[in-house]
Design an enzyme around this catalytic site. Structure first.
Site, PDB file in Angstrom:
ATOM      1  N   GLY A 140       2.545   2.711  10.793  1.00 17.01           N
ATOM      2  CA  GLY A 140       3.427   3.846  10.562  1.00 17.01           C
ATOM      3  C   GLY A 140       4.183   4.288  11.808  1.00 17.01           C
ATOM      4  N   HIS A 177      -9.595   1.236   5.604  1.00 19.07           N
ATOM      5  CA  HIS A 177      -8.267   1.497   6.157  1.00 19.07           C
ATOM      6  C   HIS A 177      -8.398   2.522   7.289  1.00 19.07           C
ATOM      7  CE1 HIS A 177      -4.129   2.828   6.547  1.00 19.07           C
ATOM      8  NE2 HIS A 177      -3.773   1.699   5.948  1.00 19.07           N
ATOM      9  N   GLU A 227      -6.694   4.979   8.111  1.00 18.06           N
ATOM     10  CA  GLU A 227      -6.510   6.386   7.722  1.00 18.06           C
ATOM     11  C   GLU A 227      -7.798   6.939   7.109  1.00 18.06           C
ATOM     12  OE1 GLU A 227      -2.904   5.870   5.458  1.00 18.06           O
ATOM     13  OE2 GLU A 227      -1.843   5.460   7.326  1.00 18.06           O
ATOM     14  N   ASN A 266       0.863  -1.183   0.000  1.00 17.45           N
ATOM     15  CA  ASN A 266       0.000   0.000   0.000  1.00 17.45           C
ATOM     16  C   ASN A 266       0.898   1.233   0.000  1.00 17.45           C
ATOM     17  OD1 ASN A 266      -1.812   2.051   0.442  1.00 17.45           O
ATOM     18  ND2 ASN A 266      -2.301   1.472   2.555  1.00 17.45           N
ATOM     19  N   LYS A 290       0.058   4.242  -0.353  1.00 20.32           N
ATOM     20  CA  LYS A 290      -0.622   5.459   0.138  1.00 20.32           C
ATOM     21  C   LYS A 290      -0.402   6.600  -0.872  1.00 20.32           C
ATOM     22  CE  LYS A 290       0.050   3.647   4.723  1.00 20.32           C
ATOM     23  NZ  LYS A 290       0.049   3.880   6.143  1.00 20.32           N
ATOM     24  N   GLU A 344      -5.105  -4.695  11.240  1.00 22.03           N
ATOM     25  CA  GLU A 344      -4.128  -3.620  11.338  1.00 22.03           C
ATOM     26  C   GLU A 344      -4.339  -2.841  12.644  1.00 22.03           C
ATOM     27  OE1 GLU A 344      -2.382  -2.604   7.280  1.00 22.03           O
ATOM     28  OE2 GLU A 344      -4.103  -1.288   7.580  1.00 22.03           O
ATOM     29  N   SER A 382       3.638  -1.784  10.431  1.00 17.66           N
ATOM     30  CA  SER A 382       5.104  -1.752  10.499  1.00 17.66           C
ATOM     31  C   SER A 382       5.762  -3.088  10.141  1.00 17.66           C
ATOM     32  CB  SER A 382       5.578  -1.264  11.871  1.00 17.66           C
ATOM     33  OG  SER A 382       5.107   0.060  12.103  1.00 17.66           O
TER      34      SER A 382
HETATM   35  C1  PEP Z   1      -0.854   0.443   6.387  1.00 23.33           C
HETATM   36  O1  PEP Z   1      -1.056   1.647   6.350  1.00 23.33           O
HETATM   37  O2  PEP Z   1      -1.678  -0.342   5.900  1.00 23.33           O
HETATM   38  C2  PEP Z   1       0.364  -0.008   7.048  1.00 23.33           C
HETATM   39  C3  PEP Z   1       0.377  -1.227   7.485  1.00 23.33           C
HETATM   40  O3  PEP Z   1       1.399   0.907   7.145  1.00 23.33           O
HETATM   41  P1  PEP Z   1       2.852   0.628   7.764  1.00 23.33           P
HETATM   42  O4  PEP Z   1       3.353  -0.660   7.180  1.00 23.33           O
HETATM   43  O5  PEP Z   1       3.667   1.810   7.349  1.00 23.33           O
HETATM   44  O6  PEP Z   1       2.676   0.527   9.252  1.00 23.33           O
END
Ligand code: PEP
Length: 258
Positions: A176, A98, A100, A11, A13, A170, A216
Site C-alpha cells: 500500500g 496478512h 494487516e 485482495n 480488503k 509481502e 504494490s
Molecule cells: C496486500 O495487501 O496484500 C497488498 C499487496 O496490497 P498492495 O498491492 O496495495 O500493496
C-alpha cells in the site's frame, strides 16, 4: 523443473459492496478475454462472496477466496467466520497471516498456525503471508524473520498438506506504499523462502510450492516481477480494486508464459 501454474489474486480488503462485486466481475472477464494457463483468485470481503460465486463458477481459471477465518468450526465467537462456512459458499482459498491482520489485529505466528491447520483440515487452500518490516530489512534480519514466520506458522503441517499451500511474500514496506521490491530483491527473498520450505519438508515439495509476490503490484511492474524464476504469481491489493487494472495484471501473467 516442476511447472508451477501462476496464481494471480485480488485482495479487495474492506472495499466493494456485493452490488459492486457483480459489475466488477462482468467487466473483468470482458477485459481479460479467454485465459486458460493461469489461476485467478478473487478475494472480496465476506459480504460479497455469494455475489461472486456465480461469476467464478463460469470461469474454469477462477477461484473464490476469503480474507480471514477463525480456527474453530463453530461456537461463541461473535463476529467470526469459520472454514466450514466458507466451504459452504464454495470458497477455495483463504488469506492467512496478512500483515494487516498481524499488525492491526494482533495475530501472532501461533494464531496464524492454528488458522492454517484449521483451513487445511476443512479443505481450504491457505495463502500464507510472510514478510519483513523496513526496520527489519535495514537491520539485515529478512532471512531470520521469514524463517521464523514459516517455521512457526507451518508447524505441524504434513508433507501432503504442503502441496495445498500457497505462500505470499509481502514485504511490509511495499504494501500500500506504492514502493515495490525490485524484481531481483523479491526473487532473492522467494528463493530463500523456497529453501526454507525444502528444509521443513523436502526438495520436491519446495520445487512445486507456489510463492506469490505482494506489495504494490500494478500493471506497470507486474510482468517484470512475474518473469523472475521463483515468483509464481501476485497478491494484489490496491491495483486489484479496478477491474481494468486487475485484468492488465492477469494479462501480464499470460504474457510471461508466451
Ligand atoms: C496486500 O495487501 O496484500 C497488498 C499487496 O496490497 P498492495 O498491492 O496495495 O500493496
Amino acid at each position: 523443473m516442476t511447472a508451477r501454474k501462476k496464481i494471480i489474486a485480488a485482495n479487495w480488503k474492506m472495499n466493494h459492496t456485493h452490488r459492486e462485486a457483480k459489475s466488477y466481475a462482468d467487466l473483468l472477464w470482458t477485459e481479460v478475454g479467454v485465459v486458460n494457463e493461469i489461476e485467478v483468485v478473487l478475494i472480496p470481503p465476506f459480504t460479497a462472496i455469494p455475489a461472486l460465486a456465480e461469476a467464478v463458477e463460469k470461469k474454469p481459471v477462477a477461484r473464490l477466496g476469503a480474507q480471514n477465518m477463525h480456527w474453530e468450526k463453530s461456537g461463541a465467537f461473535t463476529g467470526e467466520i469459520s472454514a466450514t462456512m466458507l466451504r459452504a459458499l464454495d470458497v477455495n482459498c483463504v488469506v492467512l497471516g496478512h500483515s494487516e491482520r498481524r499488525r492491526l489485529f494482533g495475530e501472532t505466528d501461533e494464531i496464524v498456525n492454528r488458522k492454517i491447520t484449521a483451513a487445511l483440515s476443512a479443505g481450504l487452500r491457505p495463502i500464507v503471508c510472510v514478510g519483513e518490516t523496513l526496520a527489519e530489512r535495514d537491520d539485515k534480519r529478512v532471512e531470520e524473520i521469514l524463517k521464523r514466520q514459516i517455521h512457526e506458522g507451518l508447524k505441524g503441517v504434513n508433507s501432503k498438506q504442503f502441496h495445498d499451500l500457497v505462500i505470499a511474500y509481502e514485504p511490509l514496506w511495499a504494501i500500500g506504499t506504492g514502493r515495490t521490491a525490485a524484481p531481483e530483491q523479491a526473487e532473492q527473498a522467494h528463493a530463500f523462502i523456497r529453501s526454507v520450505i525444502a528444509s521443513v519438508s523436502d526438495d520436491p515439495t519446495a520445487a512445486q510450492i507456489r510463492i506469490q509476490y505482494g506489495g504494490s503490484v500494478k500493471p506497470e511492474n507486474a510482468e517484470e516481477l512475474l518473469r523472475q524464476q521463483d515468483i509464481d504469481g501476485a497478491l494484489v491489493g490496491g491495483a486489484s480494486l479496478d477491474a481494468r487494472n486487475f485484468a492488465r495484471i492477469i494479462r501480464s501473467a499470460v504474457a510471461v508464459l508466451a
